[in-house]
Design an enzyme around this catalytic site. Structure first.
Site, short mmCIF file in Angstrom:
data_model
loop_
_atom_site.label_atom_id
_atom_site.label_comp_id
_atom_site.label_asym_id
_atom_site.label_seq_id
_atom_site.Cartn_x
_atom_site.Cartn_y
_atom_site.Cartn_z
N LYS A 6 0.84 -1.19 0.00
CA LYS A 6 0.00 0.00 0.00
C LYS A 6 0.89 1.25 0.00
CE LYS A 6 -4.20 0.98 2.60
NZ LYS A 6 -4.79 0.79 3.94
C1 E4P Z 1 -8.23 1.94 3.97
O1 E4P Z 1 -7.45 1.20 3.43
C2 E4P Z 1 -8.04 2.61 5.26
O2 E4P Z 1 -7.34 1.73 6.11
C3 E4P Z 1 -9.33 2.97 5.98
O3 E4P Z 1 -10.46 2.61 5.23
C4 E4P Z 1 -9.37 4.32 6.60
O4 E4P Z 1 -10.62 4.52 7.25
P1 E4P Z 1 -10.89 5.72 8.28
O5 E4P Z 1 -10.97 7.00 7.50
O6 E4P Z 1 -12.21 5.40 8.91
O7 E4P Z 1 -9.74 5.73 9.24
#
Ligand code: E4P
Length: 272
Positions: free
Chosen positions: A97
């Site tokens: 990622k």
């Molecule tokens: C995605 O890959 C992220 O880990 C995640 O969806 C972030 O979510 P949040 O904005 O609720 O922290």
């Protein structure tokens, strides 16, 4: 729509795989920190390497995104490659990622390390999940650079729009997919009226130009937003465990169960 669990908590991950409802896992540095701290509070020490291996094996060959923590392209490439070489042999399911642009400042007009790292790692054959996408344009460039998964952060766009409108909100509140009208028009962030609108536009661009990437609706905070993401054509939605559980709930289901239980014909229940 494929469902991923957005978690680094092994117990939550195991539970959802046992239910057979998830198709992959996304983690991020904050989720990993929460999981490690929760375990520490319960008196459990975490060997990070073994812990991640356990997550990868629980995923049974479905994709698991592991995020880099470096912020400079060369270092992200080294770390991305290292993480992939270390963990992909475990179950052949690692995605790296990478933030679309890890600069800490909007004024930084020189350093675009994310896109460089995506390009280089993708060319090495490493599957990339491009994260922290807030515009369809970022998604378009990430797809062209070779990211297999594009992660627009729906909930965080909604937070941003609500702050713009001075609305008090809880993270889990539903935000309408078509936006909130003020002075005759929906309030927007450069033409984006909601997190779901962002997802919808990313999906449309990918489909129109046959880019071959999958749009993963990230930062989904409640079941209705999951429904909206599915209707917007997202290929994947990543959800916290709480949202997955909430998707199974409805007051009328509980009421119906109470009534069915009251009406049981004992002889029927006892049939062997
Ligand atoms: C995605 O890959 C992220 O880990 C995640 O969806 C972030 O979510 P949040 O904005 O609720 O922290």
């Amino acid at each position: 729509m494929k469902i991923f669990i957005d978690s680094a908590d092994i117990d939550e991950i195991k539970q959802t795989y046992e239910w057979g409802v998830v198709d992959g896992i996304t983690t991020n540095p904050s989720l990993l920190k929460q999981a490690v701290e929760r375990r520490a509070a319960a008196g459990e020490k975490t060997d990070i390497r073994k812990y991640i291996e356990k997550i990868l094996m629980t995923a049974k060959g479905t994709p698991v995104s592991l995020e880099v923590t470096e912020r400079e392209s060369k270092k992200m490439i080294e770390q991305g490659r290292r993480l992939f070489d270390m963990f992909n042999p475990v179950a052949k399911n690692v995605y790296i990622k990478i933030p679309v642009n890890p600069s800490f400042s909007e004024e930084d007009d020189i350093h675009f390390h994310g896109i460089e790292a995506i390009r280089t790692l993708a060319k090495m054959g490493i599957p990339i999940n491009c994260t922290l996408i807030f515009t369809p344009e970022q998604a378009l460039l990430a797809a062209k650079a070779g990211a297999k998964i594009l992660s627009p952060f729906a909930g965080r766009i909604d937070d941003h729009l609500r702050k713009k409108m001075n609305i008090d909100f809880k993270k889990t509140d539903y935000f309408p997919a078509d936006g909130i009208i003020e002075k005759g028009a929906p309030v927007d962030d450069n033409g984006i009226v909601s997190g779901i609108d962002l997802v919808r536009k990313c999906v449309q661009i990918v489909a129109t130009y046959g880019l071959g990437s999958e749009v993963l609706a990230a930062s989904l905070r409640n079941p209705r937003q999951v429904r909206d993401a599915a209707l917007a054509g997202a290929h994947i939605g990543t959800l916290p465990f709480e949202v997955i559980k909430d998707m199974l709930k409805h007051g009328k289901t509980y009421e119906g169960m109470k009534n069915f239980t009251r009406d049981i014909v004992q002889e029927y229940a006892d049939l062997k």
